[in-house]
Design a protein around this motif. Structure first.
Motif, PDB file in Angstrom:
ATOM      1  N   LYS A 183       0.854  -1.190   0.000  1.00 62.74           N
ATOM      2  CA  LYS A 183       0.000   0.000   0.000  1.00 62.74           C
ATOM      3  C   LYS A 183       0.890   1.240   0.000  1.00 62.74           C
ATOM      4  CE  LYS A 183      -3.880   2.072   2.523  1.00 62.74           C
ATOM      5  NZ  LYS A 183      -4.842   1.951   1.411  1.00 62.74           N
ATOM      6  N   SER A 184       0.514   2.217  -0.796  1.00 62.71           N
ATOM      7  CA  SER A 184       1.290   3.459  -0.865  1.00 62.71           C
ATOM      8  C   SER A 184       1.208   4.218   0.449  1.00 62.71           C
ATOM      9  CB  SER A 184       0.770   4.347  -1.998  1.00 62.71           C
ATOM     10  OG  SER A 184       0.933   3.723  -3.250  1.00 62.71           O
ATOM     11  N   LEU A 185       2.279   4.883   0.798  1.00 68.46           N
ATOM     12  CA  LEU A 185       2.276   5.727   1.992  1.00 68.46           C
ATOM     13  C   LEU A 185       1.393   6.938   1.755  1.00 68.46           C
ATOM     14  CD1 LEU A 185       6.017   5.738   3.148  1.00 68.46           C
ATOM     15  CD2 LEU A 185       4.204   4.089   3.653  1.00 68.46           C
ATOM     16  N   THR A 186       0.839   7.476   2.812  1.00 66.93           N
ATOM     17  CA  THR A 186       0.042   8.694   2.701  1.00 66.93           C
ATOM     18  C   THR A 186       0.963   9.866   2.382  1.00 66.93           C
ATOM     19  OG1 THR A 186       0.267   9.245   5.042  1.00 66.93           O
ATOM     20  CG2 THR A 186      -1.556   7.788   4.425  1.00 66.93           C
ATOM     21  N   SER A 187       0.373  10.973   1.961  1.00 64.67           N
ATOM     22  CA  SER A 187       1.168  12.168   1.642  1.00 64.67           C
ATOM     23  C   SER A 187       1.975  12.621   2.860  1.00 64.67           C
ATOM     24  CB  SER A 187       0.248  13.296   1.173  1.00 64.67           C
ATOM     25  OG  SER A 187      -0.434  12.930  -0.011  1.00 64.67           O
ATOM     26  N   GLU A 188       1.352  12.544   4.035  1.00 59.21           N
ATOM     27  CA  GLU A 188       2.056  12.939   5.251  1.00 59.21           C
ATOM     28  C   GLU A 188       3.235  12.015   5.530  1.00 59.21           C
ATOM     29  OE1 GLU A 188       1.243  13.325  10.082  1.00 59.21           O
ATOM     30  OE2 GLU A 188      -0.428  12.948   8.693  1.00 59.21           O
ATOM     31  N   PHE A 192       9.390  13.672  -5.866  1.00 55.91           N
ATOM     32  CA  PHE A 192      10.328  12.738  -6.482  1.00 55.91           C
ATOM     33  C   PHE A 192      10.440  11.437  -5.685  1.00 55.91           C
ATOM     34  CE2 PHE A 192      11.782  16.735  -8.344  1.00 55.91           C
ATOM     35  CZ  PHE A 192      11.907  16.368  -9.681  1.00 55.91           C
ATOM     36  N   LEU A 193       9.551  11.266  -4.725  1.00 55.17           N
ATOM     37  CA  LEU A 193       9.632  10.098  -3.859  1.00 55.17           C
ATOM     38  C   LEU A 193       8.409   9.208  -4.047  1.00 55.17           C
ATOM     39  CD1 LEU A 193      11.178   8.731  -1.479  1.00 55.17           C
ATOM     40  CD2 LEU A 193       9.695  10.019   0.063  1.00 55.17           C
ATOM     41  N   SER A 194       8.651   7.936  -4.229  1.00 59.29           N
ATOM     42  CA  SER A 194       7.587   6.939  -4.293  1.00 59.29           C
ATOM     43  C   SER A 194       7.866   5.907  -3.216  1.00 59.29           C
ATOM     44  CB  SER A 194       7.555   6.273  -5.672  1.00 59.29           C
ATOM     45  OG  SER A 194       6.587   5.255  -5.711  1.00 59.29           O
ATOM     46  N   ALA A 195       6.862   5.633  -2.375  1.00 58.08           N
ATOM     47  CA  ALA A 195       7.106   4.721  -1.259  1.00 58.08           C
ATOM     48  C   ALA A 195       5.858   3.899  -0.960  1.00 58.08           C
ATOM     49  CB  ALA A 195       7.521   5.508  -0.017  1.00 58.08           C
ATOM     50  N   THR A 196       6.075   2.628  -0.646  1.00 57.16           N
ATOM     51  CA  THR A 196       4.983   1.742  -0.254  1.00 57.16           C
ATOM     52  C   THR A 196       5.375   1.002   1.021  1.00 57.16           C
ATOM     53  OG1 THR A 196       5.840  -0.111  -1.549  1.00 57.16           O
ATOM     54  CG2 THR A 196       4.294   1.368  -2.652  1.00 57.16           C
ATOM     55  N   LYS A 197       4.381   0.420   1.649  1.00 57.29           N
ATOM     56  CA  LYS A 197       4.633  -0.423   2.814  1.00 57.29           C
ATOM     57  C   LYS A 197       4.082  -1.813   2.531  1.00 57.29           C
ATOM     58  CE  LYS A 197       0.469   1.376   5.119  1.00 57.29           C
ATOM     59  NZ  LYS A 197      -0.069   2.011   6.334  1.00 57.29           N
ATOM     60  N   ASP A 204       4.422  -4.920  14.586  1.00 59.60           N
ATOM     61  CA  ASP A 204       5.783  -4.797  15.145  1.00 59.60           C
ATOM     62  C   ASP A 204       6.765  -4.248  14.109  1.00 59.60           C
ATOM     63  OD1 ASP A 204       4.831  -5.819  17.511  1.00 59.60           O
ATOM     64  OD2 ASP A 204       5.497  -7.874  17.107  1.00 59.60           O
ATOM     65  N   ARG A 205       6.637  -4.702  12.870  1.00 60.09           N
ATOM     66  CA  ARG A 205       7.625  -4.343  11.847  1.00 60.09           C
ATOM     67  C   ARG A 205       7.351  -2.982  11.204  1.00 60.09           C
ATOM     68  NH1 ARG A 205       8.368 -10.240   8.780  1.00 60.09           N
ATOM     69  NH2 ARG A 205       9.479 -11.270  10.518  1.00 60.09           N
ATOM     70  N   LEU A 206       6.083  -2.599  11.127  1.00 61.97           N
ATOM     71  CA  LEU A 206       5.756  -1.334  10.483  1.00 61.97           C
ATOM     72  C   LEU A 206       5.788  -0.147  11.443  1.00 61.97           C
ATOM     73  CD1 LEU A 206       2.808  -2.415   8.117  1.00 61.97           C
ATOM     74  CD2 LEU A 206       5.125  -1.740   7.439  1.00 61.97           C
ATOM     75  N   GLY A 207       5.683  -0.414  12.720  1.00 61.40           N
ATOM     76  CA  GLY A 207       5.732   0.681  13.683  1.00 61.40           C
ATOM     77  C   GLY A 207       4.625   1.681  13.453  1.00 61.40           C
ATOM     78  N   GLN A 208       4.988   2.963  13.299  1.00 64.23           N
ATOM     79  CA  GLN A 208       3.992   4.014  13.135  1.00 64.23           C
ATOM     80  C   GLN A 208       3.284   3.955  11.787  1.00 64.23           C
ATOM     81  OE1 GLN A 208       5.508   7.921  14.131  1.00 64.23           O
ATOM     82  NE2 GLN A 208       6.774   7.111  15.783  1.00 64.23           N
ATOM     83  N   LEU A 209       3.822   3.177  10.862  1.00 63.06           N
ATOM     84  CA  LEU A 209       3.167   3.047   9.562  1.00 63.06           C
ATOM     85  C   LEU A 209       2.001   2.063   9.596  1.00 63.06           C
ATOM     86  CD1 LEU A 209       6.239   2.940   7.133  1.00 63.06           C
ATOM     87  CD2 LEU A 209       4.729   4.879   7.616  1.00 63.06           C
ATOM     88  N   PHE A 210       1.884   1.295  10.655  1.00 64.10           N
ATOM     89  CA  PHE A 210       0.806   0.312  10.756  1.00 64.10           C
ATOM     90  C   PHE A 210      -0.537   1.014  10.943  1.00 64.10           C
ATOM     91  CE2 PHE A 210      -2.087  -2.413  13.098  1.00 64.10           C
ATOM     92  CZ  PHE A 210      -2.025  -3.595  12.371  1.00 64.10           C
ATOM     93  N   SER A 211      -1.550   0.514  10.223  1.00 64.56           N
ATOM     94  CA  SER A 211      -2.908   1.042  10.357  1.00 64.56           C
ATOM     95  C   SER A 211      -3.895  -0.101  10.236  1.00 64.56           C
ATOM     96  CB  SER A 211      -3.196   2.092   9.280  1.00 64.56           C
ATOM     97  OG  SER A 211      -4.561   2.462   9.301  1.00 64.56           O
ATOM     98  N   GLU A 212      -4.769  -0.249  11.210  1.00 69.59           N
ATOM     99  CA  GLU A 212      -5.779  -1.302  11.175  1.00 69.59           C
ATOM    100  C   GLU A 212      -6.679  -1.172   9.947  1.00 69.59           C
ATOM    101  OE1 GLU A 212      -6.349  -3.961  12.697  1.00 69.59           O
ATOM    102  OE2 GLU A 212      -5.276  -3.898  14.615  1.00 69.59           O
ATOM    103  N   ALA A 213      -6.853   0.056   9.467  1.00 68.30           N
ATOM    104  CA  ALA A 213      -7.742   0.293   8.327  1.00 68.30           C
ATOM    105  C   ALA A 213      -7.236  -0.370   7.047  1.00 68.30           C
ATOM    106  CB  ALA A 213      -7.908   1.787   8.098  1.00 68.30           C
ATOM    107  N   ASP A 214      -5.958  -0.734   7.022  1.00 69.85           N
ATOM    108  CA  ASP A 214      -5.389  -1.372   5.838  1.00 69.85           C
ATOM    109  C   ASP A 214      -5.758  -2.843   5.729  1.00 69.85           C
ATOM    110  OD1 ASP A 214      -4.093   0.983   5.132  1.00 69.85           O
ATOM    111  OD2 ASP A 214      -2.253   0.457   6.218  1.00 69.85           O
ATOM    112  N   TYR A 215      -6.341  -3.399   6.774  1.00 67.67           N
ATOM    113  CA  TYR A 215      -6.532  -4.846   6.831  1.00 67.67           C
ATOM    114  C   TYR A 215      -8.004  -5.229   6.863  1.00 67.67           C
ATOM    115  CZ  TYR A 215      -1.590  -4.738   8.018  1.00 67.67           C
ATOM    116  OH  TYR A 215      -0.236  -4.509   7.986  1.00 67.67           O
TER     117      TYR A 215
END
Length: 315
Positions: free
Chosen positions: A30-35, A50-55, A133-144
């Motif tokens: 999933k792509s990271l949010t703009s923030e 210029f940055l593209s990032a996913t988790k 545990d692995r995603l830390g602050q990037l983890f979101s229940e809404a993704d699942y």
């Protein structure tokens, strides 16, 4: 008088049907949010645009997830191994006579997929905890999703590629245009089929020749049974699927079959003379193939306005 290719296209149109396999599969990135991207950009002193990032949402190396992924590969491999290419995204051609066998196998795959996904779902809570545990602050229940049981699915059908009969009554001229368009598609399918068989035979013969003649550290390269088994499997598929549109291809397949007739993999390990004989004969087949491939312009069929759908055909 029709040409060999025209006869082959007509036979293809009469004896084959279009088939489509669709796979619904859980996305694990999933792509990271703009923030989040802005925070990542700050860390590298980079511009956000210029940055593209996913988790990565789940550990796809988990044994249960790998079992589901392996099944996907088997489904696609079976479908493509039993069918011929067709110049429409997501569609392939299957012999009408094997449709019952194909339908039965897809139903078996469907049942197996349900079982494997159920087993995966039993570990879903564990996978989410690991992701937290692995995603830390990037983890979101809404993704699942709540459960994985509805996130994987296989579908298949046999769409008609022929002009609809009612068109003949409504607009005979348009109906004839559609007939000509369909015939052109099958002409293209014949050429795509030829190219597929030429390429596959060339690859298999080249690999076998290289394994028989190549050397590593002064010793003959390791020779595995699959180098011959894959060619024998190809001969079987060619016998079942070929519409014999190219006499050159038919002759080359027969030459390669004759070379391997009665040859066992162990024979090539035990006898250097036998190994050299087969290698020499296959090298001659390979040379002829390479010459023909050079003379055959590769077709690139691009249709404006068409896009890939969520089907299993991902060449």
């Amino acid at each position: 008088m029709p040409t060999i290719r025209e006869e082959s296209a007509s036979r293809l149109r009469q004896e084959f049907a279009a088939t489509r396999v669709g796979l619904t599969w859980l996305g694990v990135r999933k792509s990271l949010t703009s923030e989040q991207k802005a925070r990542a950009a700050d860390g590298f002193d980079a511009e956000v645009r210029f940055l593209s990032a996913t988790k990565k949402l789940l550990d796809t190396q988990h044994p249960r997830f790998r079992a589901v992924t392996a099944l996907k590969g088997r489904i696609v491999g079976y479908w493509k191994g039993l069918t011929l290419p067709y110049p429409e995204p997501g569609l392939r051609l299957i012999r009408q006579s094997v449709i019952p066998e194909f339908d039965g196998q897809l139903r078996t795959f469907q049942s197996e997929l349900q079982q494997q996904v159920t087993l995966l779902d039993d570990h879903y809570a564990e996978l989410r905890r690991t992701a937290r545990d692995r995603l830390g602050q990037l983890f979101s229940e809404a993704d699942y999703p709540v459960s994985l049981k509805d996130e994987f699915e296989i579908t298949w059908d046999f769409p008609s590629v022929e002009p609809p009969g009612y068109l003949l009554q409504l607009n005979p001229r348009l109906y004839q245009q559609e007939c000509q368009r369909m015939q052109a598609r099958f002409d293209e399918a014949v050429q795509l089929t030829e190219q597929m068989f030429f390429d596959e035979l060339s690859k298999l013969v080249s690999h076998l020749t290289e394994r028989l003649t190549g050397r590593e550290d002064g010793k003959a390269k390791v020779f595995r049974d699959s180098a011959i088994e894959n060619l024998l499997e190809f001969f079987g598929r060619f016998r079942t699927l070929s519409v014999h549109s190219s006499a050159e291809l038919d002759q080359l397949v027969e030459r390669a079959k004759d070379v391997l007739s009665g040859v066992q993999p162990q024979d090539l390990r035990d006898s250097a003379a036998r190994r050299q004989q087969v290698a020499s004969q296959m090298a001659a087949v390979q040379a002829t193939l390479e010459g023909l491939l050079i003379d055959r312009p590769r077709r690139s069929i691009v249709r404006p306005g068409t896009a890939r759908s969520g089907h299993a055909d991902r060449d």
